[in-house]
Write an enzyme that holds these catalytic residues in place. Structure first.
Site, PDB file in Angstrom:
ATOM      1  N   ASP A 131      45.649  42.485  33.186  1.00  0.00           N
ATOM      2  CA  ASP A 131      46.592  43.162  34.078  1.00  0.00           C
ATOM      3  C   ASP A 131      45.806  43.963  35.115  1.00  0.00           C
ATOM      4  O   ASP A 131      44.597  44.125  34.992  1.00  0.00           O
ATOM      5  CB  ASP A 131      47.596  44.032  33.307  1.00  0.00           C
ATOM      6  CG  ASP A 131      46.974  45.212  32.577  1.00  0.00           C
ATOM      7  OD1 ASP A 131      45.748  45.185  32.325  1.00  0.00           O
ATOM      8  OD2 ASP A 131      47.706  46.159  32.251  1.00  0.00           O
ATOM      9  N   TYR A 171      44.124  46.825  37.662  1.00  0.00           N
ATOM     10  CA  TYR A 171      43.547  48.147  37.475  1.00  0.00           C
ATOM     11  C   TYR A 171      44.653  49.192  37.614  1.00  0.00           C
ATOM     12  O   TYR A 171      45.573  49.044  38.419  1.00  0.00           O
ATOM     13  CB  TYR A 171      42.460  48.418  38.513  1.00  0.00           C
ATOM     14  CG  TYR A 171      41.257  47.524  38.373  1.00  0.00           C
ATOM     15  CD1 TYR A 171      40.504  47.500  37.209  1.00  0.00           C
ATOM     16  CD2 TYR A 171      40.855  46.693  39.425  1.00  0.00           C
ATOM     17  CE1 TYR A 171      39.381  46.691  37.083  1.00  0.00           C
ATOM     18  CE2 TYR A 171      39.731  45.878  39.318  1.00  0.00           C
ATOM     19  CZ  TYR A 171      39.006  45.878  38.137  1.00  0.00           C
ATOM     20  OH  TYR A 171      37.905  45.076  38.016  1.00  0.00           O
TER      21      TYR A 171
END
Length: 253
Positions: free
Chosen positions: A89, A91
């Site tokens: 996913d 940052y």
């Protein structure tokens, strides 16, 4: 759609350019050959439920990254994909996420995993690089046919994996599957168990027309560990050799 539901899909407060302002997937550009897959997902029950969840979080004041969740599909068309690199996913810090797996916006300090990616680029003798890239943005890779795809496409500020299993994985599975099923070969660079599971779930098998390269995740916690250390894997030069042998050109890492 009633007024209450309409309001749910918008937020009046201005938002910085690095974060999502509203749930408006129709306004997020993608390459034309991704459009049908994307549209089908967002019109599905899973896509609608994902939209409701994210819209509710925005109304509740959550800060969600990135501003353009489908950026990887905007920059790299299905026809142009030569390499697939999967992340988990985006940052979760301000200004970092730019919609591309492992890539961080220009001018920011490199996250540890990206530093190890740069270290592997310099270490690989077949690449003969004089120095590591000075910048953390991987936009140039995406523009050369490297699909930098997170399996979950949004995240809340300071909360890694906060949107995992909310529905994005249904879309990204279809995206990976589209590359797997395509006649044109590609290189899949699968770093860590998550990427390897996601690719397998999308139908990727070793020994077919695609080159499958697996190693540990480039995180400092696993980059040097057995059984498949990331540092020393040689994936970047192996990918280049495969592409050249297939008549698919070169990659400027």
């Amino acid at each position: 759609m009633g007024q209450a539901q309409t309001d749910l899909f918008a937020t009046a407060a201005p938002a910085p350019a690095d974060r999502l302002k509203a749930w408006t997937p129709a306004a997020w550009p993608v390459a034309s050959d991704w459009a049908a897959i994307v549209a089908q997902f967002f019109s599905s029950a899973t896509g609608r439920e994902l939209g409701r969840h994210i819209a509710q979080r925005l109304v509740a004041g959550a800060t969600i990254y990135p501003a353009r969740p489908l950026r990887a599909l905007e920059l790299t068309s299905l026809a142009e994909v030569r390499i697939v690199i999967l992340g988990q996913d985006p940052y979760h810090g301000p200004g970092q996420a730019e919609g591309l797996a492992f890539s961080v916006a220009s001018g920011l300090r490199l996250p540890p995993s990206l530093r190890n990616i740069h270290q592997e680029l310099v270490r690989d003798p077949a690449l003969a690089l004089d120095a590591a890239p000075a910048d953390g943005s991987l936009l140039s890779w995406a523009r050369q046919g490297v699909l930098l795809l997170n399996t979950c496409l949004t995240v809340e500020d300071g909360l890694p994996a906060s949107h995992v299993k909310q529905g994005w994985e249904v879309l990204t599975d279809k995206i990976i599957h589209a590359v797997v099923e395509r006649a044109k070969p590609a290189v899949f660079m699968l770093w860590g168990a998550h990427a390897q599971r996601a690719a397998a779930a999308a139908g990727l098998e070793a020994g077919g027309r695609h080159l499958v390269l697996s190693a540990n995740h480039p995180s400092p916690l696993s980059a040097r560990r057995p059984p498949q250390p990331f540092l020393g894997c040689g994936h970047f030069s192996l990918a280049r050799t495969f592409l050249q042998a297939q008549g698919l050109g070169d990659i400027r890492w």
